[in-house]
Design a protein around this motif. Structure first.
Motif, PDB file in Angstrom:
ATOM      1  N   ALA A  96      -0.056   1.246  -3.148  1.00  0.00           N
ATOM      2  CA  ALA A  96       0.824   2.125  -2.378  1.00  0.00           C
ATOM      3  C   ALA A  96       0.433   3.586  -2.516  1.00  0.00           C
ATOM      4  N   LEU A  97      -0.334   3.910  -3.556  1.00  0.00           N
ATOM      5  CA  LEU A  97      -0.799   5.282  -3.717  1.00  0.00           C
ATOM      6  C   LEU A  97      -1.646   5.716  -2.524  1.00  0.00           C
ATOM      7  N   CYS A  98      -2.286   4.760  -1.859  1.00  0.00           N
ATOM      8  CA  CYS A  98      -3.097   5.089  -0.679  1.00  0.00           C
ATOM      9  C   CYS A  98      -2.254   5.735   0.409  1.00  0.00           C
ATOM     10  N   GLN A  99      -0.961   5.369   0.485  1.00  0.00           N
ATOM     11  CA  GLN A  99      -0.065   5.998   1.453  1.00  0.00           C
ATOM     12  C   GLN A  99       0.688   7.184   0.867  1.00  0.00           C
ATOM     13  N   HIS A 100       1.130   7.054  -0.385  1.00  0.00           N
ATOM     14  CA  HIS A 100       1.942   8.122  -0.970  1.00  0.00           C
ATOM     15  C   HIS A 100       1.122   9.378  -1.268  1.00  0.00           C
ATOM     16  N   HIS A 101      -0.023   9.195  -1.912  1.00  0.00           N
ATOM     17  CA  HIS A 101      -0.866  10.340  -2.287  1.00  0.00           C
ATOM     18  C   HIS A 101      -2.325  10.012  -1.976  1.00  0.00           C
ATOM     19  N   PRO A 102      -2.692   9.973  -0.704  1.00  0.00           N
ATOM     20  CA  PRO A 102      -4.065   9.597  -0.350  1.00  0.00           C
ATOM     21  C   PRO A 102      -5.113  10.545  -0.915  1.00  0.00           C
ATOM     22  N   GLU A 103      -4.713  11.783  -1.245  1.00  0.00           N
ATOM     23  CA  GLU A 103      -5.667  12.733  -1.797  1.00  0.00           C
ATOM     24  C   GLU A 103      -6.240  12.244  -3.131  1.00  0.00           C
ATOM     25  N   VAL A 104      -5.410  11.574  -3.930  1.00  0.00           N
ATOM     26  CA  VAL A 104      -5.867  11.089  -5.234  1.00  0.00           C
ATOM     27  C   VAL A 104      -6.890   9.973  -5.046  1.00  0.00           C
ATOM     28  N   VAL A 105      -6.589   9.041  -4.140  1.00  0.00           N
ATOM     29  CA  VAL A 105      -7.507   7.933  -3.872  1.00  0.00           C
ATOM     30  C   VAL A 105      -8.808   8.462  -3.281  1.00  0.00           C
ATOM     31  N   ALA A 106      -8.714   9.416  -2.365  1.00  0.00           N
ATOM     32  CA  ALA A 106      -9.919   9.987  -1.753  1.00  0.00           C
ATOM     33  C   ALA A 106     -10.780  10.686  -2.793  1.00  0.00           C
TER      34      ALA A 106
END
Length: 297
Positions: A96-106
């Motif tokens: 769900a982090l991909c939607q909540h905080h995509p900057e971290v995943v990127a």
């Protein structure tokens, strides 16, 4: 013969001495992989009847905010230190982090990090799930990570380490090739499943920063010394004692813990020590899986 619960028969018994020795690329002695847990915790998640998400009554503002430091601050501090010393991440990801905080995943993807699933939220547990629900979570994980990073996940660490009796069978059926949910060895091992080809990837509770700081109440310096002792022993055994050959050391991290200003310096000393030692294959979980499979085929 002793009566009691049957052996789950997930894997064969294999004594540490007498195994066919593993050899890592470049004849390195320890495959070292760092596993940042990039997670998302809900402040007021739906209650699971088998386990509370928060120790305090919901909403647990303090618990949520403490962990939110990870994505706002701690991740960046931890990731920069890892990259500085040449350590890629193999990410245990709350997808769900991909939607909540995509900057971290990127940011992780841009650093060449590998991603595997840690469930959708770390506040949603597998206890009590039926097969339809569990399949939906696995399918969501595969789809979400692929859309966010272009990667197809190869591994699984159950959300908050919660399972059903069918978890390992299902992830193998969906094509994953390693699980981090078995803590039984210092080398990869085959895992029996109903379908698919699965191995256990050595993860760790003992040198997990959550256990170090929350369970064992270590200081940053004590935790750093523990990591160095773990590394040195695994390297010495692989180098000097014959036996099973190459070993694996996982360093599982949570950046709201290790990324605190008063802890990050001690952790950086660990990375500097391992990188300078010369016996470490500093790598990712998927690369370890590939090297292992190449030797047992």
């Amino acid at each position: 013969m002793h009566e009691g619960a049957p052996d789950p028969e997930l894997y064969d018994f294999s004594p540490y001495r007498g195994r066919k020795p593993l050899v890592w690329p470049g004849d390195k002695k320890v495959a070292v992989w760092v596993s940042p847990n990039l997670e998302y915790y809900e402040i007021d998640p739906p209650a699971n009847p088998h386990r509370k998400s928060w120790a305090k009554p919901h909403p647990d503002v303090v618990g949520y905010a403490h962990r939110d430091h990870a994505n706002r601050v701690g991740h960046w501090r931890m990731a920069e230190v890892m990259s500085k010393h040449g350590f890629p991440g193999s990410v245990s990801l709350s997808v769900a982090l991909c939607q909540h905080h995509p900057e971290v995943v990127a940011d992780g993807a841009a650093r060449g990090w590998e991603f595997f699933s840690h469930g959708i939220y770390n506040t949603r547990y597998s206890y009590g799930m039926d097969e339809v629900q569990e399949r939906a979570i696995i399918e969501d994980s595969i789809r979400t990570v692929r859309e966010a990073t272009g990667q197809t996940i190869r591994g699984w660490l159950a959300p908050a380490l919660t399972h059903t009796p069918r978890t390992l069978d299902l992830i193998a059926e969906y094509g994953m090739d390693y699980t981090c949910d078995l803590y039984h060895d210092d080398q990869p091992m085959p895992v029996r499943t109903a379908s698919g080809d699965l191995i256990s990837m050595p993860y760790s509770l003992e040198v997990n920063d959550h256990y170090g700081f929350f369970i064992y109440n270590m200081s940053p310096r004590e935790y750093a010394r523990t990591l160095i002792r773990q590394y040195e022993r695994l390297a010495d055994e692989a180098e000097n004692q014959g036996g099973a050959g190459g070993t694996v050391m996982c360093i599982p991290l949570h950046s709201y813990l290790i990324g605190q200003p008063h802890r990050i310096g001690a952790f950086e000393e660990v990375l500097r020590h391992i990188a300078a030692d010369g016996r470490a294959w500093i790598t990712r979980a998927g690369d370890i899986a590939d090297a292992y499979r190449g030797q047992i085929a």
